[in-house]
Design a protein around this motif. Structure first.
Motif, PDB file in Angstrom:
ATOM      1  N   GLU A 168       7.395   4.929   8.979  1.00  0.00           N
ATOM      2  CA  GLU A 168       6.160   4.464   8.361  1.00  0.00           C
ATOM      3  C   GLU A 168       5.062   5.524   8.372  1.00  0.00           C
ATOM      4  O   GLU A 168       4.971   6.352   9.275  1.00  0.00           O
ATOM      5  CB  GLU A 168       5.656   3.218   9.078  1.00  0.00           C
ATOM      6  N   THR A 169       4.210   5.475   7.366  1.00  0.00           N
ATOM      7  CA  THR A 169       3.118   6.444   7.231  1.00  0.00           C
ATOM      8  C   THR A 169       1.924   6.118   8.128  1.00  0.00           C
ATOM      9  O   THR A 169       1.092   6.979   8.386  1.00  0.00           O
ATOM     10  CB  THR A 169       2.637   6.479   5.774  1.00  0.00           C
ATOM     11  N   SER A 170       1.830   4.890   8.581  1.00  0.00           N
ATOM     12  CA  SER A 170       0.662   4.459   9.348  1.00  0.00           C
ATOM     13  C   SER A 170       0.617   5.113  10.724  1.00  0.00           C
ATOM     14  O   SER A 170       1.619   5.125  11.449  1.00  0.00           O
ATOM     15  CB  SER A 170       0.689   2.939   9.516  1.00  0.00           C
ATOM     16  N   TYR A 210       9.195   4.938   4.325  1.00  0.00           N
ATOM     17  CA  TYR A 210       8.404   3.760   4.658  1.00  0.00           C
ATOM     18  C   TYR A 210       6.927   4.084   4.453  1.00  0.00           C
ATOM     19  O   TYR A 210       6.434   5.116   4.924  1.00  0.00           O
ATOM     20  CB  TYR A 210       8.629   3.350   6.111  1.00  0.00           C
ATOM     21  N   VAL A 211       6.225   3.216   3.758  1.00  0.00           N
ATOM     22  CA  VAL A 211       4.791   3.411   3.540  1.00  0.00           C
ATOM     23  C   VAL A 211       4.086   2.071   3.717  1.00  0.00           C
ATOM     24  O   VAL A 211       4.477   1.072   3.128  1.00  0.00           O
ATOM     25  CB  VAL A 211       4.513   3.999   2.137  1.00  0.00           C
ATOM     26  N   ASN A 212       3.077   2.047   4.567  1.00  0.00           N
ATOM     27  CA  ASN A 212       2.264   0.833   4.730  1.00  0.00           C
ATOM     28  C   ASN A 212       0.771   1.168   4.628  1.00  0.00           C
ATOM     29  O   ASN A 212       0.053   0.585   3.828  1.00  0.00           O
ATOM     30  CB  ASN A 212       2.599   0.109   6.033  1.00  0.00           C
ATOM     31  N   GLY A 241       8.944  -0.393   3.696  1.00  0.00           N
ATOM     32  CA  GLY A 241       7.962  -0.582   4.750  1.00  0.00           C
ATOM     33  C   GLY A 241       8.539  -1.355   5.910  1.00  0.00           C
ATOM     34  O   GLY A 241       9.556  -2.044   5.768  1.00  0.00           O
ATOM     35  N   ASP A 243       7.325  -3.943   7.462  1.00  0.00           N
ATOM     36  CA  ASP A 243       6.957  -5.357   7.592  1.00  0.00           C
ATOM     37  C   ASP A 243       6.819  -6.023   6.239  1.00  0.00           C
ATOM     38  O   ASP A 243       6.068  -5.546   5.376  1.00  0.00           O
ATOM     39  CB  ASP A 243       5.623  -5.503   8.338  1.00  0.00           C
ATOM     40  N   GLN A 251      -2.265  -5.410   4.084  1.00  0.00           N
ATOM     41  CA  GLN A 251      -1.250  -4.829   3.213  1.00  0.00           C
ATOM     42  C   GLN A 251      -1.652  -4.955   1.740  1.00  0.00           C
ATOM     43  O   GLN A 251      -1.371  -4.059   0.935  1.00  0.00           O
ATOM     44  CB  GLN A 251       0.101  -5.526   3.433  1.00  0.00           C
ATOM     45  N   SER A 255      -0.503  -0.947   0.526  1.00  0.00           N
ATOM     46  CA  SER A 255       0.750  -0.648  -0.178  1.00  0.00           C
ATOM     47  C   SER A 255       1.243  -1.767  -1.090  1.00  0.00           C
ATOM     48  O   SER A 255       1.873  -1.491  -2.129  1.00  0.00           O
ATOM     49  CB  SER A 255       1.848  -0.324   0.838  1.00  0.00           C
ATOM     50  N   TYR A 256       1.006  -3.029  -0.754  1.00  0.00           N
ATOM     51  CA  TYR A 256       1.640  -4.123  -1.498  1.00  0.00           C
ATOM     52  C   TYR A 256       1.341  -4.119  -3.002  1.00  0.00           C
ATOM     53  O   TYR A 256       2.252  -4.308  -3.810  1.00  0.00           O
ATOM     54  CB  TYR A 256       1.244  -5.467  -0.888  1.00  0.00           C
ATOM     55  N   MET A 271      12.767  -2.939   2.568  1.00  0.00           N
ATOM     56  CA  MET A 271      11.716  -3.280   3.521  1.00  0.00           C
ATOM     57  C   MET A 271      12.310  -4.087   4.664  1.00  0.00           C
ATOM     58  O   MET A 271      13.431  -4.599   4.564  1.00  0.00           O
ATOM     59  CB  MET A 271      10.588  -4.048   2.832  1.00  0.00           C
TER      60      MET A 271
END
Length: 321
Positions: A168-170, A210-212, A241, A243, A251, A255-256, A271
């Motif tokens: 994930e990016t977070s 993964y990106v959030n 992502g 989650d 979200q 990203s969403y 995901m």
């Protein structure tokens, strides 16, 4: 045209025509290496297509330029015998205080400035804030070594595994106290650079990012999110992502909306429903989200092709209880 043909070929090779038609997301299991025999009853289910396994950097590079991929080989052989596919998640960030799972030379070498930075984490709805570590990918020396690992993995497993998943990016670090050269722009460019490298190294298997969230960004005000999705769309890269939480406000501000905007355009959307995800409740029912609610949202709004389910998911736990 060539990119479209290649995307089609990859889809047919790995997932079959039903996947490309946008049917209900395929179910995979998300777990750690070494756990497969313990959950075999889950894996062999007819509705399970494969397993996403998390491997940390330290386990794969035991010392500088000394690589140990025996765990992956063992897991791949086992899953192949069950006619299941493997996704590798290459983990460079960790969510427990004692988890410093990068090689010692990264932790101790002067050019790597400690290798890791402390970060904070949300372990689930109404859970106390957790802490852990994130690898300094914005440090060029660290990033070079991480990409070397990706390249070695590609030499051994490209075309043998279904895909490789970058985490994930977070991240959430104390930027004001940072002494490692971190900035939000350098972090974004570092993540993009790793993704470019992985896409170049893995020519047959899927590459999934993964990106959030991105640090410093809210509602795409730095254009990090829009630039990443555009890059993925143009370079045959999958996104996903950690989650799936239906309509989660944070979200929806990150990203969403982009997953919805790019629905049906990306080569792969995969995901997860991880342990923290299972703690969230549907505000309409005040009950934990059901499997059907996760799946419907993933399919209808996010355009998900694969869901990586935690082994703690109730519908899976029923199999072994």
């Amino acid at each position: 045209m060539k990119q479209a043909i290649r995307m089609l070929a990859l889809g047919l090779l790995f997932l079959g025509l039903d996947f490309l038609k946008g049917q209900i997301p395929q179910n995979y299991i998300y777990t750690s290496s070494g756990d497969l025999q313990n959950i075999e009853k889950m894996i062999v289910r007819k509705d399970i297509g494969g397993v996403q396994i998390v491997y940390n950097w330290r386990a794969l590079e035991t010392s500088k330029d000394v690589y140990d991929f025996s765990g992956i080989e063992k897991d791949l052989e086992y899953l192949t015998s069950l006619d299941k596919k493997l996704f590798i998640q290459l983990q460079d960030r960790f969510f427990e205080p004692q988890a410093r799972y990068v090689p010692d030379y990264i932790l101790n070498g002067k050019e790597y400035t400690g290798g890791l930075v402390a970060q904070y984490d949300n372990p689930g709805e109404n859970k106390p804030v957790g802490s852990g570590w994130v690898t300094q990918q914005w440090n060029p020396a660290v990033r070079e070594r991480y990409q070397k690992l990706i390249g070695e993995l590609a030499k051994k497993f490209d075309g043998r595994i279904q895909g490789i998943n970058l985490p994930e990016t977070s991240i959430d670090i104390e930027m004001k106290k940072d002494k490692t050269g971190f900035s939000c722009d350098t972090y974004f460019q570092a993540e993009l650079d790793n993704l470019k490298f992985a896409r170049h190294a893995f020519k047959k298997s899927y590459v999934l990012q993964y990106v959030n969230f991105f640090p410093c960004e809210w509602e795409n005000d730095h254009q990090y999110m829009s630039r990443l999705f555009d890059f993925a769309d143009k370079n045959n890269i999958g996104l996903g992502g950690p989650d799936i939480v239906p309509n989660k406000n944070a979200q929806m501000k990150n990203s969403y909306p982009f997953f919805n905007q790019y629905k049906g355009k990306l080569s792969l959307v995969a995901m997860a429903v991880q342990e923290p995800t299972l703690t969230y409740k549907n505000p309409k029912t005040n009950e934990p989200f059901t499997k059907e609610e996760f799946v419907n949202y993933a399919q209808d709004f996010l355009g998900v092709n694969i869901i990586f389910w935690s082994v703690e998911s109730p519908w899976l736990r029923d199999v072994i209880n």
